[in-house]
Design a protein around this motif. Structure first.
Motif, mmCIF file in Angstrom:
data_model
loop_
_atom_site.group_PDB
_atom_site.id
_atom_site.type_symbol
_atom_site.label_atom_id
_atom_site.label_comp_id
_atom_site.label_asym_id
_atom_site.label_seq_id
_atom_site.Cartn_x
_atom_site.Cartn_y
_atom_site.Cartn_z
ATOM 1 N N VAL A 184 0.847 -1.200 0.000
ATOM 2 C CA VAL A 184 0.000 0.000 0.000
ATOM 3 C C VAL A 184 0.879 1.245 0.000
ATOM 4 C CG1 VAL A 184 -1.678 1.358 1.326
ATOM 5 C CG2 VAL A 184 -2.001 -1.111 1.034
ATOM 6 N N ASP A 185 1.859 1.271 0.899
ATOM 7 C CA ASP A 185 2.748 2.449 0.986
ATOM 8 C C ASP A 185 3.460 2.714 -0.332
ATOM 9 O OD1 ASP A 185 2.037 2.871 3.633
ATOM 10 O OD2 ASP A 185 3.845 1.926 4.449
ATOM 11 N N SER A 186 4.023 1.679 -0.928
ATOM 12 C CA SER A 186 4.772 1.898 -2.167
ATOM 13 C C SER A 186 3.847 2.301 -3.310
ATOM 14 C CB SER A 186 5.610 0.674 -2.534
ATOM 15 O OG SER A 186 4.794 -0.428 -2.813
ATOM 16 N N SER A 187 2.600 1.859 -3.257
ATOM 17 C CA SER A 187 1.647 2.237 -4.303
ATOM 18 C C SER A 187 1.308 3.722 -4.233
ATOM 19 C CB SER A 187 0.358 1.411 -4.178
ATOM 20 O OG SER A 187 0.617 0.054 -4.446
ATOM 21 N N VAL A 188 1.038 4.216 -3.031
ATOM 22 C CA VAL A 188 0.604 5.614 -2.926
ATOM 23 C C VAL A 188 1.760 6.598 -2.764
ATOM 24 C CG1 VAL A 188 -1.713 5.070 -2.109
ATOM 25 C CG2 VAL A 188 0.106 5.432 -0.453
ATOM 26 N N ARG A 197 3.227 4.275 -10.725
ATOM 27 C CA ARG A 197 3.604 3.296 -11.750
ATOM 28 C C ARG A 197 3.126 1.883 -11.436
ATOM 29 N NH1 ARG A 197 9.814 4.817 -11.462
ATOM 30 N NH2 ARG A 197 9.140 4.772 -9.306
ATOM 31 N N GLY A 198 2.773 1.621 -10.182
ATOM 32 C CA GLY A 198 2.399 0.264 -9.812
ATOM 33 C C GLY A 198 3.621 -0.627 -9.696
ATOM 34 N N ILE A 232 -4.386 -4.597 -5.443
ATOM 35 C CA ILE A 232 -3.857 -3.378 -4.825
ATOM 36 C C ILE A 232 -2.916 -2.664 -5.774
ATOM 37 C CG2 ILE A 232 -2.333 -2.517 -2.986
ATOM 38 C CD1 ILE A 232 -3.586 -4.742 -1.179
ATOM 39 N N ARG A 233 -2.052 -3.427 -6.440
ATOM 40 C CA ARG A 233 -1.080 -2.806 -7.342
ATOM 41 C C ARG A 233 -1.738 -2.186 -8.564
ATOM 42 N NH1 ARG A 233 3.235 -0.704 -5.722
ATOM 43 N NH2 ARG A 233 5.013 -2.038 -5.829
ATOM 44 N N VAL A 234 -2.763 -2.826 -9.094
ATOM 45 C CA VAL A 234 -3.456 -2.270 -10.265
ATOM 46 C C VAL A 234 -4.270 -1.042 -9.863
ATOM 47 C CG1 VAL A 234 -5.241 -2.698 -12.006
ATOM 48 C CG2 VAL A 234 -3.487 -4.435 -11.571
ATOM 49 N N LEU A 235 -5.090 -1.179 -8.835
ATOM 50 C CA LEU A 235 -5.932 -0.055 -8.416
ATOM 51 C C LEU A 235 -5.106 1.070 -7.795
ATOM 52 C CD1 LEU A 235 -8.963 -2.044 -6.986
ATOM 53 C CD2 LEU A 235 -8.772 -0.886 -9.204
ATOM 54 N N ARG A 241 -2.582 2.357 -8.954
ATOM 55 C CA ARG A 241 -2.004 3.215 -9.995
ATOM 56 C C ARG A 241 -2.772 4.526 -10.122
ATOM 57 N NH1 ARG A 241 0.014 0.475 -15.292
ATOM 58 N NH2 ARG A 241 1.073 2.470 -15.296
ATOM 59 N N GLY A 242 -3.757 4.728 -9.275
ATOM 60 C CA GLY A 242 -4.466 5.997 -9.276
ATOM 61 C C GLY A 242 -5.967 5.872 -9.267
#
Length: 193
Positions: free
Chosen positions: A92-96, A102-103, A168-171, A173-174
């Motif tokens: 989650v942290d790395s995604s946001v 970039r995901g 989580i990684r796909v969603l 992305r923004g």
């Protein structure tokens, strides 16, 4: 006169990885790569077999420096349930926290799986298999310690955890915000509670 390389291949792969990660394989041109690396097309082709080779090396670098490194760190924790919880919190942290959203390069590549050559597909397939194996090992260790209920089926739950990770990684992305991603992470954690 033989061609002499005047650049660091590792640096080129690092810069190329950033371009592929940002734009994806199909949208990245050789011109994008030469602009990012500062290397002329001829020199690039003398050092690498082409765009597919650069992508593969970029994907391997991403996998080694991000996924594998994180799994090694988490697997070394004494508490397997805590390792699973930290895994999803980090995702989650790395995604946001990524300003470019970039995901995950591996997940992004999996979304265009059919467009890639066999070597790139193997990197993704192996990475996802290693992730499910990681989840399964943690679940089994947690069950042995008495921290995870024996009613949790390790293989099926590991596959479900992988699906949460991909989601989580796909969603991330923004499409959704931190709160929604954290809810997804909490649902994933709930599978081993």
């Amino acid at each position: 006169m033989p061609w002499e390389k005047t650049f660091d291949e590792s640096d080129v792969i690092e810069k190329t990885m950033a371009v592929f990660w940002e734009k994806g394989y199909a949208a990245t041109s050789i011109s994008d790569i030469t602009a990012a690396t500062g290397i002329k097309r001829g020199s690039l082709y003398n050092a690498f077999a082409g765009k597919e080779d650069l992508f593969l090396q970029s994907l391997l670098k991403y996998d080694n420096e991000r996924r594998r490194k994180m799994l090694r760190q988490l697997e070394s924790l004494d508490d397997p349930r805590e390792a699973l919880f930290r895994f999803f919190d980090r995702i989650v942290d790395s995604s946001v926290d990524d300003p470019h959203r970039r995901g995950c390069m591996l997940v992004n590549t999996s979304l265009d799986y059919a467009q890639h050559n066999e070597a790139a597909r193997k990197v993704v397939t192996d990475a996802f298999k290693e992730l499910t194996d990681f989840f399964e090992r943690l679940i089994e260790r947690g069950q042995t310690r008495g921290d995870i209920p024996h009613s949790v089926e390790p293989a099926a739950t590991a596959n479900a955890l992988l699906s949460f990770l991909v989601g989580i990684r796909v969603l991330g992305r923004g499409v959704v915000d931190r709160a929604a991603l954290q809810q997804m992470a909490e649902a994933a954690k709930g599978l081993v509670a």
